[in-house]
Design an enzyme around this catalytic site. Sequence first.
Site, PDB file in Angstrom:
ATOM      1  N   LYS A 119      -5.759   0.792  10.195  1.00  0.00           N
ATOM      2  CA  LYS A 119      -5.295   0.007   9.040  1.00  0.00           C
ATOM      3  C   LYS A 119      -6.353  -1.022   8.705  1.00  0.00           C
ATOM      4  CE  LYS A 119      -1.623  -0.271   6.385  1.00  0.00           C
ATOM      5  NZ  LYS A 119      -0.612   0.761   6.070  1.00  0.00           N
TER       6      LYS A 119
ATOM      7  N   ASP B  68      -2.262   0.499   0.149  1.00  0.00           N
ATOM      8  CA  ASP B  68      -1.098  -0.171   0.743  1.00  0.00           C
ATOM      9  C   ASP B  68      -0.782  -1.315  -0.231  1.00  0.00           C
ATOM     10  OD1 ASP B  68       0.503  -0.190   3.504  1.00  0.00           O
ATOM     11  OD2 ASP B  68       0.169  -2.281   3.002  1.00  0.00           O
TER      12      ASP B  68
HETATM   13  P1  NDP Z   1       2.727  -2.474  -3.778  1.00  0.00           P
HETATM   14  O1  NDP Z   1       1.653  -3.489  -3.786  1.00  0.00           O
HETATM   15  O2  NDP Z   1       2.647  -1.354  -4.758  1.00  0.00           O
HETATM   16  O3  NDP Z   1       4.158  -3.163  -3.976  1.00  0.00           O
HETATM   17  C1  NDP Z   1       4.605  -4.127  -3.090  1.00  0.00           C
HETATM   18  C2  NDP Z   1       5.937  -4.657  -3.569  1.00  0.00           C
HETATM   19  O4  NDP Z   1       6.496  -5.482  -2.562  1.00  0.00           O
HETATM   20  C3  NDP Z   1       5.816  -5.514  -4.803  1.00  0.00           C
HETATM   21  O5  NDP Z   1       6.992  -5.444  -5.545  1.00  0.00           O
HETATM   22  C4  NDP Z   1       5.616  -6.904  -4.204  1.00  0.00           C
HETATM   23  O6  NDP Z   1       5.972  -7.969  -5.071  1.00  0.00           O
HETATM   24  C5  NDP Z   1       6.545  -6.845  -3.008  1.00  0.00           C
HETATM   25  N1  NDP Z   1       6.024  -7.722  -1.948  1.00  0.00           N
HETATM   26  C6  NDP Z   1       4.815  -7.648  -1.356  1.00  0.00           C
HETATM   27  N2  NDP Z   1       4.658  -8.628  -0.452  1.00  0.00           N
HETATM   28  C7  NDP Z   1       5.794  -9.314  -0.477  1.00  0.00           C
HETATM   29  C8  NDP Z   1       6.259 -10.445   0.225  1.00  0.00           C
HETATM   30  N3  NDP Z   1       5.497 -11.068   1.138  1.00  0.00           N
HETATM   31  N4  NDP Z   1       7.521 -10.883  -0.047  1.00  0.00           N
HETATM   32  C9  NDP Z   1       8.300 -10.257  -0.970  1.00  0.00           C
HETATM   33  N5  NDP Z   1       7.900  -9.198  -1.671  1.00  0.00           N
HETATM   34  C10 NDP Z   1       6.686  -8.729  -1.436  1.00  0.00           C
HETATM   35  O7  NDP Z   1       2.780  -1.913  -2.292  1.00  0.00           O
HETATM   36  P2  NDP Z   1       3.462  -0.579  -1.745  1.00  0.00           P
HETATM   37  O8  NDP Z   1       4.654  -0.225  -2.554  1.00  0.00           O
HETATM   38  O9  NDP Z   1       2.384   0.409  -1.566  1.00  0.00           O
HETATM   39  O10 NDP Z   1       3.907  -1.041  -0.285  1.00  0.00           O
HETATM   40  C11 NDP Z   1       5.214  -1.539   0.001  1.00  0.00           C
HETATM   41  C12 NDP Z   1       5.493  -1.376   1.479  1.00  0.00           C
HETATM   42  O11 NDP Z   1       5.449   0.025   1.818  1.00  0.00           O
HETATM   43  C13 NDP Z   1       4.515  -2.048   2.431  1.00  0.00           C
HETATM   44  O12 NDP Z   1       5.203  -2.450   3.594  1.00  0.00           O
HETATM   45  C14 NDP Z   1       3.557  -0.923   2.800  1.00  0.00           C
HETATM   46  O13 NDP Z   1       2.919  -1.162   4.027  1.00  0.00           O
HETATM   47  C15 NDP Z   1       4.531   0.232   2.885  1.00  0.00           C
HETATM   48  N6  NDP Z   1       3.995   1.578   2.768  1.00  0.00           N
HETATM   49  C16 NDP Z   1       3.183   1.930   1.722  1.00  0.00           C
HETATM   50  C17 NDP Z   1       2.729   3.230   1.615  1.00  0.00           C
HETATM   51  C18 NDP Z   1       1.925   3.700   0.461  1.00  0.00           C
HETATM   52  O14 NDP Z   1       1.601   4.900   0.413  1.00  0.00           O
HETATM   53  N7  NDP Z   1       1.593   2.862  -0.504  1.00  0.00           N
HETATM   54  C19 NDP Z   1       3.032   4.237   2.644  1.00  0.00           C
HETATM   55  C20 NDP Z   1       3.953   3.783   3.661  1.00  0.00           C
HETATM   56  C21 NDP Z   1       4.380   2.497   3.699  1.00  0.00           C
HETATM   57  P3  NDP Z   1       4.827  -8.805  -5.832  1.00  0.00           P
HETATM   58  O15 NDP Z   1       4.307  -7.892  -6.890  1.00  0.00           O
HETATM   59  O16 NDP Z   1       5.545  -9.984  -6.341  1.00  0.00           O
HETATM   60  O17 NDP Z   1       3.783  -9.157  -4.814  1.00  0.00           O
HETATM   61  O1  2IT Z   2       1.586   2.643   5.667  1.00  0.00           O
HETATM   62  C1  2IT Z   2       1.156   3.740   5.267  1.00  0.00           C
HETATM   63  O2  2IT Z   2       1.513   4.813   5.797  1.00  0.00           O
HETATM   64  C2  2IT Z   2       0.230   3.749   4.131  1.00  0.00           C
HETATM   65  N1  2IT Z   2      -0.049   2.690   3.573  1.00  0.00           N
HETATM   66  C3  2IT Z   2      -0.385   5.033   3.686  1.00  0.00           C
HETATM   67  C4  2IT Z   2      -1.564   5.388   4.544  1.00  0.00           C
HETATM   68  C5  2IT Z   2      -2.385   6.569   4.081  1.00  0.00           C
HETATM   69  O3  2IT Z   2      -3.421   6.774   4.719  1.00  0.00           O
HETATM   70  O4  2IT Z   2      -2.015   7.265   3.146  1.00  0.00           O
END
Ligand code: NDP
Ligand code: 2IT
Length: 449
Positions: free
Chosen positions: A129, A169
């Site tokens: 990561k 992420d």
């Molecule tokens: P994005 O940046 O696309 O979206 C994040 C969302 O969460 C936004 O709505 C953001 O609000 C909110 N957010 C972020 N930080 C905080 C915080 N500290 N408190 C409250 N709200 C918060 O990210 P993702 O959708 O990609 O990621 C969301 C989660 O999913 C994370 O935990 C990530 O690690 C996990 N994840 C992501 C994957 C991926 O493929 N993208 C895969 C697996 C897991 P705001 O816009 O106001 O910051």
């Molecule tokens: O938390 C996760 O699994 C991710 N942010 C996606 C990682 C990836 O390599 O696609």
Amino acid sequence: MTAIDEKIEPIFAEVLRRNAGEVEFHQAVMEVLGSIGRVVAKHPHYANSALIERICEPERQIIFRVPWMDDKGQHHIARGFRVQFNSALGPHKGGIRFHPSVNLGIIKFLGFEQTFKNALTGLPIGGGKGGSDFNPRDRSDGEIMRFCQSFMTELQRHVGEYTDVPAGDIGVGAREVGYMFGQYKRITNRYEAGVLTGKGLIYGGSRARKEATGYGAATFVQCMLRTRNTDFEDKKVVVSGSGNVAIYTMEKILSLGGKVVACSDSNGFIVDEGGIDLDLVKEIKEHRRERISEYAKIKKGTSRYVDGGTIWDVPCDVAMPSATQNELTGKDARTLIRNGVVAVGEGANMPCTPDAISAFREAGILFGPAKAANAGGVATSALEMQQNASRDSWTFEQTEKRLSEIMVGIHDLCAQTADEYGSPGDYVLGANIAGFVRVAEAMEALGVI
Ligand code: NDP
Ligand code: 2IT
């Protein structure tokens, strides 16, 4: 939370001592070590050759300075991280997060989780990561590009299709991956598509990668619901966040007949009892990059915006925390249980506190832990790597079908493992044990390295 077995307790004490202050990392390690006592009792060789200690120690941790210039000509310094946690099963693989809260402990927790999540997919990917404490909020496109270029100028020394393959992420989507890939290509003079995933379709990305984490998480919850002879049809669902994971979780839930009534961002949440208008959320978040409060301004009569507060006060049948770590507390869990929640699926990484997880488990709520429920994103990243390696490009249907099969496979593996270890329906135990065993087997085979 399950207590850590007394044979493993000293290993955890050493993790706490050597990684002082890294509370999220401690939390993630505690959850896994709390689950593996029964495995070690059954297979004592897993405690040999410091295997558990090695699993808790990243192979390599890189911290670097990232200088960048804003549009006014001011210089700023951010901190960059890449933690290459474990490569027993394949090249390190895992996303990059840009958020002001990022620090080494957070990247280590994410890399540790990623190692077991990636193992659960059954695909040849190790765990890693990265990220930066750079805050992308309100930054112009030019500022984002210059930051990504500076970040990759250092990171390029450490990544590669056989070494370490980053992706997106929080705060990192296709735009940022594109800028990072461009800089990697420029510096190395190699069109090495497999060095990053989550790329745009035109230059080597995979169809369905954007949708994958959310679609996969909804599929996982659907599998859990089926074990109780029900499904998403007519269920009221609350999804926190409104980023990549949240949006495509909502999209899949809608296609499965569920009704999403609330979503959020870091400022507050919106409630639309008639069902969230997902096209509007996409317009606000993916195109305009505005706050979720805009939704309630546009949908004045039917929806409301709550500034601050907790989205978990909104009654629902299914809760899918999809924003960030520790966003759903024990108090929130008890509110959800009181309001009749039947299933919880973690779209984000470690969104439920240990207290919340204990409350759900004690109440017999179906609970899908992150490393299983949100594995669809990284699984589809591995499919992107396959397409890049074979210079091929699959259809959406082909890719989504593989994703769906992988998610059903992860669900069944977790359920069977929980049965085998005497805790039917305990997906936390099932995911931790099944992930651990795969990583441990590979590490044993590779010798003490
Ligand atoms: P994005 O940046 O696309 O979206 C994040 C969302 O969460 C936004 O709505 C953001 O609000 C909110 N957010 C972020 N930080 C905080 C915080 N500290 N408190 C409250 N709200 C918060 O990210 P993702 O959708 O990609 O990621 C969301 C989660 O999913 C994370 O935990 C990530 O690690 C996990 N994840 C992501 C994957 C991926 O493929 N993208 C895969 C697996 C897991 P705001 O816009 O106001 O910051
Ligand atoms: O938390 C996760 O699994 C991710 N942010 C996606 C990682 C990836 O390599 O696609």
